[in-house]
Scaffold this motif. Structure first.
Motif, PDB file in Angstrom:
ATOM      1  N   ALA A 117      51.415  10.866  65.205  1.00 21.78           N
ATOM      2  CA  ALA A 117      50.154  11.590  65.427  1.00 21.78           C
ATOM      3  C   ALA A 117      49.325  10.958  66.538  1.00 21.78           C
ATOM      4  CB  ALA A 117      49.341  11.631  64.134  1.00 21.78           C
ATOM      5  N   SER A 118      49.501   9.660  66.772  1.00 20.88           N
ATOM      6  CA  SER A 118      48.764   8.994  67.848  1.00 20.88           C
ATOM      7  C   SER A 118      49.298   9.353  69.221  1.00 20.88           C
ATOM      8  CB  SER A 118      48.830   7.474  67.659  1.00 20.88           C
ATOM      9  OG  SER A 118      48.302   7.094  66.408  1.00 20.88           O
ATOM     10  N   THR A 119      50.527   9.832  69.288  1.00 18.02           N
ATOM     11  CA  THR A 119      51.137  10.175  70.569  1.00 18.02           C
ATOM     12  C   THR A 119      51.221  11.674  70.818  1.00 18.02           C
ATOM     13  OG1 THR A 119      53.379  10.224  69.650  1.00 18.02           O
ATOM     14  CG2 THR A 119      52.545   8.100  70.413  1.00 18.02           C
ATOM     15  N   ALA A 120      51.064  12.487  69.780  1.00 19.95           N
ATOM     16  CA  ALA A 120      51.307  13.931  69.929  1.00 19.95           C
ATOM     17  C   ALA A 120      50.191  14.772  69.329  1.00 19.95           C
ATOM     18  CB  ALA A 120      52.643  14.298  69.277  1.00 19.95           C
ATOM     19  N   ILE A 137      59.828   7.261  70.537  1.00 25.73           N
ATOM     20  CA  ILE A 137      58.760   6.351  70.142  1.00 25.73           C
ATOM     21  C   ILE A 137      59.378   5.044  69.648  1.00 25.73           C
ATOM     22  CG2 ILE A 137      56.835   6.013  68.546  1.00 25.73           C
ATOM     23  CD1 ILE A 137      56.438   9.009  68.512  1.00 25.73           C
ATOM     24  N   LEU A 138      58.754   3.923  70.014  1.00 27.96           N
ATOM     25  CA  LEU A 138      59.242   2.614  69.588  1.00 27.96           C
ATOM     26  C   LEU A 138      59.182   2.519  68.062  1.00 27.96           C
ATOM     27  CD1 LEU A 138      58.567  -0.745  71.299  1.00 27.96           C
ATOM     28  CD2 LEU A 138      58.312  -0.604  68.827  1.00 27.96           C
ATOM     29  N   THR A 225      56.591   4.381  76.058  1.00 32.65           N
ATOM     30  CA  THR A 225      56.162   5.266  74.977  1.00 32.65           C
ATOM     31  C   THR A 225      55.681   6.601  75.545  1.00 32.65           C
ATOM     32  OG1 THR A 225      55.466   3.365  73.673  1.00 32.65           O
ATOM     33  CG2 THR A 225      54.581   5.514  73.035  1.00 32.65           C
ATOM     34  N   PRO A 226      56.194   7.735  75.037  1.00 32.91           N
ATOM     35  CA  PRO A 226      55.690   9.043  75.478  1.00 32.91           C
ATOM     36  C   PRO A 226      54.381   9.377  74.773  1.00 32.91           C
ATOM     37  CG  PRO A 226      57.398   9.357  73.852  1.00 32.91           C
ATOM     38  CD  PRO A 226      57.300   7.870  74.066  1.00 32.91           C
ATOM     39  N   TYR A 236      54.413   9.056  80.153  1.00 27.15           N
ATOM     40  CA  TYR A 236      54.862   7.814  79.539  1.00 27.15           C
ATOM     41  C   TYR A 236      53.900   6.685  79.882  1.00 27.15           C
ATOM     42  CZ  TYR A 236      59.351  10.038  78.577  1.00 27.15           C
ATOM     43  OH  TYR A 236      60.327  10.876  78.116  1.00 27.15           O
ATOM     44  N   THR A 237      53.696   5.774  78.945  1.00 26.95           N
ATOM     45  CA  THR A 237      52.905   4.594  79.220  1.00 26.95           C
ATOM     46  C   THR A 237      53.755   3.574  79.977  1.00 26.95           C
ATOM     47  OG1 THR A 237      53.520   3.514  77.138  1.00 26.95           O
ATOM     48  CG2 THR A 237      51.603   4.986  77.097  1.00 26.95           C
TER      49      THR A 237
END
Length: 396
Positions: A117-120, A137-138, A225-226, A236-237
Motif C-alpha cells: 500500500a505504501s508503493t501503490a 518489491i523488496l 523499489t517501484p 523506481y527509487t
C-alpha cells in the motif's frame, strides 16, 4: 444432457446443428419462450454462441461486449530481481536447504519490507491484477509470530509501542519512497520489530538465524523499489548505498543480540560485506581535507594565533592598530604553518571594527567643526538695538 440422462428418458438427442445465418438464430429465439426448457432446446439446436447473440438483441451476429477488469499479469519467477517478493520461492528453497527448516506458512511469512500500500496507493489497477508491481518489491522471510505482530501487517488502527498504527506506518513509508529515500523506509520497517517480544523470543534459534539471513540476502541484492508517484506514474527509487546497506545489516544484529556493535566490527561489515568506504557516502558530495570538521564550530570561534601565517598575523596586527585595538602579544616559539582560509573571519571582524571606529571619529569631527562655525557666526552677528546703545555710550 449427458449419456445417463438419455438412458433415463429413452430418447436419443439429435446432433447439434448450427444455424446457417444469424437471422435463423434470431428467428428461432423469437419463437421460443424464456422458459428454461425452451432455452435448453435452443442451445441444442443453435449452439451457445448463437443463443448468446440472439438473447442479447445484437444485430449482425456481433459478439457480446463484456466490461472486465485489467488482465492479471503473468510473470515467471526468474524474471524478477533477487531479493524481491517475486523471487520468494528461490529464497525459500535456499533457506530450507541451508537450515533444514520448513519455510512454509506455519513457521514463516514473507515480509514486504516496503508495504504494498505504501508503493501503490495511486496505482490504476487492483492489487490482484498488479502482480508485476508487487513482485518487484523488496521482501524477505520473517518468523511467523514477529510478522503478525508488526504494525505493517493487517489494518489495525491500534497504536503500538512506537506510537504508530498500520495507517501511520504506511503513510510514513510512502513519504520516504516518494522522496527517493528507500533507506529510511527500510529502517522504519526494521525498527518496528525491535519492541516486539515475539521478535526477541526467537533470538538464538535457527528460525531467527534463517530470517536474518533472508533479510541480509535481500539487502545485498539491493533491488530498486517501484512506486506510483503523486501523478499516478510508475517509477523506481534509487538503490541503497553501501553505507546504508551496512547500517541496515548492523542494525539487525544490534536488535537481535541487544548490544551495540563496536566500531571495528561496523567498519568490517561495511568494507568486507558491502565494499563501502564510509557510512555517510553520497555520490553528489565533494571531498576535501576539511571532511569531518564541523563548519558551525569553524565559523563560531575566531582562529587562534598559531593558526595564522606570519604575513597573516602581521596584517591582523596592522588592522588592529588602525582600528584602535590592542594587539595580542605574540607567544614565543616557532612559527606555525599557515592556514590562509582560517584567518578570514578575524580579519573581517577587525576591518569592520576599524570601519565603525573611523566612522564615529569622522562623525565627531564634523560635529565639532559645525559647532565652532556656529559660534563664530553668532559672534559676528550684532543686533541693531545693541549697536545703537554702544554708540550712545561712546558719545556721552
Amino acid at each position: 444432457m449427458h449419456a445417463h440422462e438419455e438412458q433415463q428418458t429413452g430418447v436419443r438427442r439429435p446432433p447439434l446443428r448450427r444455424p446457417s445465418s444469424p437471422a435463423d438464430a434470431r428467428s428461432a429465439a423469437a419463437d421460443l419462450s424464456a422458459s428454461p426448457t425452451s432455452i435448453l432446446s435452443l442451445q441444442r439446436s443453435a449452439g451457445n454462441a448463437a443463443v448468446t447473440r440472439a438473447l442479447s438483441g445484437q444485430s449482425g451476429g456481433l459478439p457480446v461486449q463484456r466490461v472486465t477488469g485489467a488482465p492479471v499479469q503473468r510473470v515467471r519467477d526468474d524474471e524478477y530481481p533477487d531479493g524481491t517478493y517475486g523471487r520468494r520461492g528461490k529464497d525459500r528453497k535456499y533457506l530450507e536447504d541451508e537450515y533444514d527448516l520448513d519455510m512454509g506458512g506455519s513457521n514463516f511469512q514473507v515480509e514486504h519490507a516496503h508495504g504494498y500500500a505504501s508503493t501503490a496507493r495511486r496505482a490504476p489497477r487492483s492489487r490482484k491484477s498488479n502482480t508485476r508491481h508487487e513482485g518487484e518489491i523488496l521482501a524477505y522471510h520473517e518468523t511467523l509470530r514477529a510478522h503478525r505482530d508488526h504494525p505493517g501487517t493487517g489494518s489495525s488502527l491500534k497504536r503500538r509501542t512506537t506510537g504508530l498504527n498500520s495507517r501511520d506506518y504506511r503513510d510514513r513509508q510512502e513519504e520516504y519512497l516518494l522522496d527517493d529515500d528507500p533507506f529510511s523506509s527500510l529502517e522504519l520497517n526494521q525498527l518496528e520489530y525491535n519492541p516486539l517480544p515475539s521478535f526477541h523470543a526467537a533470538s538464538g534459534s535457527r528460525e531467527a538465524e534463517a530470517a536474518d539471513t533472508s533479510f541480509r540476502r535481500s539487502i545485498k541484492a539491493n533491488p530498486r523499489t517501484p512506486i506510483y508517484d503523486r501523478n499516478g506514474e510508475r517509477r523506481y527509487t534509487r538503490s541503497l548505498r553501501p553505507g546504508e546497506q551496512a547500517q541496515l545489516d548492523i542494525g539487525r544484529t544490534s536488535m537481535r543480540e541487544r548490544r551495540e556493535v563496536p566500531h571495528a566490527e561496523r567498519v568490517r561489515v561495511l568494507r568486507e560485506e558491502y565494499g563501502g568506504s564510509r557510512f555517510d557516502e553520497y555520490p553528489t558530495r565533494s571531498r576535501g581535507a576539511a571532511d569531518g570538521d564541523e563548519l558551525t564550530e569553524f565559523f563560531r570561534r575566531p582562529p587562534r594565533e598559531g593558526e595564522l601565517s606570519a604575513q597573516g598575523a602581521q596584517e591582523a596586527r596592522e588592522n588592529s592598530v588602525q582600528a584602535g585595538l590592542r594587539p595580542r602579544p605574540r607567544r614565543p616559539g616557532p612559527e606555525a604553518q599557515p592556514e590562509p582560509v582560517r584567518r578570514r573571519p578575524r580579519l573581517r571582524a577587525a576591518e569592520q571594527a576599524g570601519q565603525e571606529q573611523g566612522t564615529r571619529a569622522v562623525r565627531a569631527g564634523l560635529l565639532r567643526r559645525a559647532a565652532e562655525a556656529e559660534q563664530e557666526q553668532r559672534a559676528r552677528l550684532v543686533r541693531p538695538g545693541r549697536l545703537l546703545q554702544q554708540q550712545t555710550v561712546r558719545r556721552s
